[in-house]
Design an enzyme around this catalytic site. Structure first.
Site, short mmCIF file in Angstrom:
data_model
loop_
_atom_site.label_atom_id
_atom_site.label_comp_id
_atom_site.label_asym_id
_atom_site.label_seq_id
_atom_site.Cartn_x
_atom_site.Cartn_y
_atom_site.Cartn_z
N GLY A 28 61.59 20.90 39.25
CA GLY A 28 62.67 20.41 38.71
C GLY A 28 62.01 19.27 37.61
O GLY A 28 60.59 19.84 37.66
N GLY A 65 60.61 16.37 36.42
CA GLY A 65 59.15 15.99 37.36
C GLY A 65 59.22 14.36 37.07
O GLY A 65 58.61 13.64 37.91
N ARG A 66 59.40 14.13 35.43
CA ARG A 66 58.93 12.71 34.98
C ARG A 66 60.11 12.70 33.98
O ARG A 66 59.89 12.91 32.76
CB ARG A 66 57.60 13.17 34.28
N ASP A 110 52.78 10.49 38.87
CA ASP A 110 53.39 9.41 39.35
C ASP A 110 54.50 9.39 38.31
O ASP A 110 55.34 8.34 38.04
CB ASP A 110 52.15 8.45 39.08
N ARG A 129 63.32 11.76 23.88
CA ARG A 129 63.32 13.71 22.98
C ARG A 129 64.91 13.66 23.32
O ARG A 129 65.87 13.72 23.97
CB ARG A 129 62.58 14.95 23.58
N ARG A 133 67.95 25.07 31.14
CA ARG A 133 66.30 26.63 29.93
C ARG A 133 66.64 27.33 31.45
O ARG A 133 67.19 27.52 32.29
CB ARG A 133 65.52 26.09 31.12
N ASP A 149 60.66 28.29 32.51
CA ASP A 149 61.07 27.05 32.65
C ASP A 149 60.81 25.83 32.10
O ASP A 149 61.24 24.55 32.02
CB ASP A 149 60.50 25.91 34.26
#
Length: 642
Positions: A168, A170-171, A203, A272, A279, A370
């Protein structure tokens, strides 16, 4: 009844869904996993009055928290920064703020949408908030899980846990939705704000290079008239850097290849914005769980049972109807009608979106499910690019060697995603057990879904592409003769003559009636001179002088037969064909300067892209209305990347 998909290098033929009813059949049979089904087949409202950041925060809400289900371990494991499986619609996460943040850029246009003044973006509180420091905001961000299909083929284990439950955002984390004028809402998302349960060992950071690209191009696409997520701000860290794979400075002239050199880059966060970030993959995740055979319930506690997953799918679907399809779908209509309505609206959006991409020369690079928003907006600017020297299937993305998502194949990939959405919603058409451990589906609704994918989408796309090509050619009407006698030979000539896509179409709009009349009379020199600036190799065009003369004669004859005033024709062509696009070499100059602490190129390009159809100043024209400079041609990280 089914026809197979054939991908043609130069063809615009569209596939039909060769596997859609196989998905239906699998839902009816016990023990069949949906991974067998994919196969290969052929908001903006009125801005509110300018205010302060606290005013904006008071207008912020989270419909996900009100309407959907949190992960069962959300509170127990908060701040939820470690990779793990998740079983709700969302999980609350605490961002990791950038140390010593500073503002690189903020969009005055997007600030206005949110009711913020341009001056507010310069304040310390704005920079802190959009660097991930939520201490003054008293809110919790969320990350969401989703699934992924690659060109219609479900990927069942994209995460370290092997079951797809740890994939999903991730950052990226969502702060919430800001209520704006006219009933519109903008969801704000921080990209690069640290780890979440879906980081899969990463990370959670974004670097300034990729953040500058996303910031500039999402705003450029908005001004180009292409549906897109927006960019509110770009904040970087004075001190934090991470290591990433990229390319050596002198890597030029070789074959496309992935990054092969470790470099150290500055960390950054882009905020953003979109009406939602829902999605296709969000619905896919809960659909896959809902399609699991009942005998597998309880195998992986606390994974929801198939019945619970179907309820969660319905919750998410209804939320999507409210947030993204309220104008097209009656939320009180029977469920099968709502399902068909959503897929039909999504198909129309995908046809319009991909026609828009072809109009401006944009290549998304990665069109996996995705990366496709239900709203039909361009998002997740990663391995994207703009066609410079025209190639029908060009893509900069080194991971797409087959060019599944190449330039003129993007409408085909969009149709695949329409099919993927239709497949994901099949569990909502269940009318109970079929007596054999499978689902009994609403046959009428299934037939309508298949018709949307196989018949309606190609019709919608043909209409969108016809209108687009007519505008770019300056034709009053589009017909088979225009497609076969003008467009088809023109594409071959553009490719063989090594023409710049954007420059050619813009220069074509400068052809005067006099130059066209001369071409119609067998004297094409004046017209060819107008088109010459688009040519990368003069010899390539000179070798086909006779073919160009024949094409210009046919084109000039069609223009003369239609009899439109030149001013009308040229104005329409210039509205369809931008003068300025975000060429990769321009973006490279911007992010390299920003890495050195010089934001001036970012700001100059932001201003340039705010009016991409205007002529602008002679100085900007000399800098940016040009073919790719030789030093950037076939350069790694510019011509290709991953």
């Amino acid at each position: 009844r089914f026809r197979s998909l054939r991908l043609r290098r130069h063809g615009n033929e569209l596939p039909t869904i060769a596997t859609f009813l196989l998905a239906v059949a699998a839902l009816r049979k016990p023990g069949h996993r949906m991974c067998r089904l994919g196969g290969r087949m052929a908001a903006s409202g009125a801005a509110v009055a300018s205010g302060t950041l606290p005013d904006m925060l008071r207008r912020m809400d989270s419909s996900a928290k009100r309407e959907l289900m949190a992960d069962p371990q959300n509170e127990a494991l908060y701040p939820n920064q470690e990779s793990r499986e998740s079983f709700g619609h969302y999980v609350e996460c605490q961002p990791d703020p950038l140390p010593q943040p500073y503002l690189v850029a903020a969009s005055a246009s997007m600030c206005g949408e949110l009711g913020l003044s341009a001056e507010e973006a310069k304040e310390d509180g704005f920079v802190r908030l959009f660097s991930g420091d939520l201490r003054d905001a008293t809110l919790r961000a969320i990350a969401t899980p989703y699934a992924v299909s690659v060109f219609g083929s479900p990927i069942w284990a994209p995460d370290p846990f092997g079951r797809g439950n740890g994939y999903g955002d991730g950052r990226a984390v969502s702060l919430g939705e800001v209520e704006c004028g006219g009933g519109s809402r903008w969801e704000l998302q921080l990209k690069g704000a640290g780890t979440t349960p879906f980081s899969r060992g990463g990370d959670g950071r974004a670097v300034l290079r990729s953040s500058v690209r996303e910031y500039l191009v999402s705003e450029a696409m908005h001004h180009l008239g292409i549906p897109t997520t927006r960019a509110l701000s770009l904040v970087a860290s004075s001190t934090q850097r991470v290591r990433r794979m990229w390319y050596k400075e002198g890597d030029r002239g070789g074959r496309d290849h992935p990054p092969d050199t470790l470099v150290t880059e500055r960390c950054a966060i882009t905020c953003r914005a979109a009406p939602s970030f829902l999605r296709v993959g969000h619905l896919e995740l809960h659909s896959r769980r809902a399609s699991r055979p009942a005998e597998r319930d309880g195998e992986h506690d606390p994974e929801p049972t198939a019945a619970e997953a179907r309820r969660m799918l319905l919750q998410l679907f209804d939320a999507a109807v409210r947030r993204e399809f309220a104008a097209e779908v009656d939320g009180a209509a029977p469920l099968p009608q709502r399902v068909v309505g959503v897929v039909r609206a999504f198909a129309a959006r995908q046809a319009a979106l991909t026609a828009g991409w072809l109009r401006v020369g944009y290549v998304q690079g990665n069109m996996n499910s995705d990366n496709m928003l239900l709203s039909g907006r361009t998002m997740d600017y990663g391995p994207f690019g703009f066609v410079e020297q025209y190639e029908p299937l060009w893509s900069p993305f080194t991971s797409d060697a087959e060019r599944k998502f190449g330039f003129e194949r993007q409408p085909v990939a969009a149709q695949v995603n329409v099919m993927t959405l239709a497949r994901a919603l099949l569990p909502l058409l269940s009318q109970g057990d079929d007596g054999n451990g499978g689902m009994r589906l609403d046959e009428a609704a299934v037939s309508q879904l298949q018709a949307v994918v196989e018949d309606e989408y190609p019709q919608l796309l043909r209409a969108e592409l016809g209108a687009m090509h007519a505008a770019k050619l300056g034709l009053a009407t589009w017909d088979q003769a225009a497609a076969e006698e003008l467009l088809a030979p023109l594409k071959l000539l553009m490719e063989r003559s090594q023409l710049d896509y954007t420059l050619f179409w813009r220069q074509l709009s400068h052809l005067s009636d006099a130059a066209l009349a001369a071409a119609a009379g067998g004297q094409p020199a004046a017209a060819q001179a107008v088109l010459a600036p688009a040519c990368y190799e003069a010899e390539a065009m000179a070798e086909r002088e006779g073919e160009w003369a024949a094409w210009l004669k046919a084109y000039a004859s069609r223009i003369a037969a239609e009899g439109r005033p030149a001013s009308e024709r040229q104005a329409e062509m210039r509205r369809a064909s931008p003068k300025y696009i975000p060429r990769e070499w321009m973006l490279v100059k911007a992010y390299e300067a920003a890495e050195r602490g010089d934001q001036s190129v970012v700001h100059q390009l932001e201003e340039l892209f705010s009016a991409p159809y205007e002529e602008q100043s002679p100085a900007l024209e000399q800098l940016y209305y040009r073919r790719t400079p030789d030093e950037f041609r076939r350069k790694a990280g510019v011509s290709f990347f991953s």
